[in-house]
Design a protein around this motif. Structure first.
Motif, PDB file in Angstrom:
ATOM      1  N   GLU A  14       8.788  30.087 -26.555  1.00 23.17           N
ATOM      2  CA  GLU A  14       9.565  29.069 -25.862  1.00 23.17           C
ATOM      3  C   GLU A  14      10.795  29.709 -25.224  1.00 23.17           C
ATOM      4  N   PRO A  15      11.156  29.315 -24.009  1.00 23.81           N
ATOM      5  CA  PRO A  15      12.350  29.857 -23.373  1.00 23.81           C
ATOM      6  C   PRO A  15      13.625  29.427 -24.095  1.00 23.81           C
ATOM      7  N   HIS A  16      14.617  30.292 -24.058  1.00 18.12           N
ATOM      8  CA  HIS A  16      15.948  29.976 -24.584  1.00 18.12           C
ATOM      9  C   HIS A  16      16.607  28.942 -23.671  1.00 18.12           C
ATOM     10  N   TYR A  34      14.844  34.122 -22.028  1.00 23.75           N
ATOM     11  CA  TYR A  34      14.333  34.063 -23.395  1.00 23.75           C
ATOM     12  C   TYR A  34      15.363  34.454 -24.431  1.00 23.75           C
ATOM     13  N   SER A  35      16.598  34.762 -24.000  1.00 24.47           N
ATOM     14  CA  SER A  35      17.687  35.078 -24.929  1.00 24.47           C
ATOM     15  C   SER A  35      19.010  34.831 -24.224  1.00 24.47           C
TER      16      SER A  35
END
Length: 56
Positions: A14-16, A34-35
Protein backbone atom coordinates in the motif's frame (compact mmCIF):
# COMPACT_ATOMS: atom_id res chain seq x y z
CA UNK A 1 -3.54 -20.19 -24.46
CA UNK A 2 -4.53 -21.85 -21.20
CA UNK A 3 -7.17 -19.31 -20.13
CA UNK A 4 -5.33 -18.47 -16.92
CA UNK A 5 -4.87 -14.75 -16.23
CA UNK A 6 -1.84 -13.52 -14.32
CA UNK A 7 -2.28 -10.07 -12.79
CA UNK A 8 0.82 -8.09 -11.98
CA UNK A 9 1.00 -5.24 -9.49
CA UNK A 10 -2.47 -5.51 -7.99
CA UNK A 11 -1.55 -6.97 -4.61
CA UNK A 12 1.55 -4.96 -3.81
CA UNK A 13 2.48 -2.74 -0.91
CA UNK A 14 0.00 0.00 0.00
CA UNK A 15 1.30 3.51 -0.76
CA UNK A 16 2.32 5.77 2.11
CA UNK A 17 0.72 8.72 0.28
CA UNK A 18 -0.14 10.05 -3.15
CA UNK A 19 0.77 13.60 -4.12
CA UNK A 20 -1.58 15.27 -6.61
CA UNK A 21 0.14 18.12 -8.43
CA UNK A 22 -1.90 21.24 -9.34
CA UNK A 23 -1.08 23.88 -11.96
CA UNK A 24 -3.46 26.56 -13.24
CA UNK A 25 -6.23 25.03 -11.08
CA UNK A 26 -5.92 21.69 -12.91
CA UNK A 27 -4.62 18.34 -11.77
CA UNK A 28 -1.44 17.81 -13.77
CA UNK A 29 -0.09 14.59 -12.33
CA UNK A 30 0.30 12.24 -9.40
CA UNK A 31 3.28 10.83 -7.56
CA UNK A 32 2.86 7.61 -5.57
CA UNK A 33 5.16 7.47 -2.52
CA UNK A 34 5.85 4.40 -0.42
CA UNK A 35 7.70 6.14 2.44
CA UNK A 36 8.12 9.55 4.03
CA UNK A 37 11.57 9.76 2.42
CA UNK A 38 9.97 9.39 -1.02
CA UNK A 39 7.45 12.14 -0.15
CA UNK A 40 10.25 14.51 0.80
CA UNK A 41 12.25 13.62 -2.31
CA UNK A 42 9.24 14.18 -4.59
CA UNK A 43 8.53 17.54 -2.99
CA UNK A 44 12.18 18.57 -3.41
CA UNK A 45 12.23 17.52 -7.07
CA UNK A 46 8.80 18.64 -8.27
CA UNK A 47 7.24 21.29 -6.01
CA UNK A 48 8.78 24.21 -7.93
CA UNK A 49 7.14 23.08 -11.19
CA UNK A 50 3.55 23.34 -9.91
CA UNK A 51 1.36 25.95 -8.21
CA UNK A 52 0.37 23.60 -5.37
CA UNK A 53 -0.20 20.01 -4.35
CA UNK A 54 -2.51 17.95 -2.16
CA UNK A 55 -2.02 14.61 -0.42
CA UNK A 56 -4.38 11.67 -0.84
Amino acid sequence: MSGKVNYLGFQGVEPHSIIVWIKDNKQCGKTVCYSQDEVEQALDWHAGKYDSHIFC
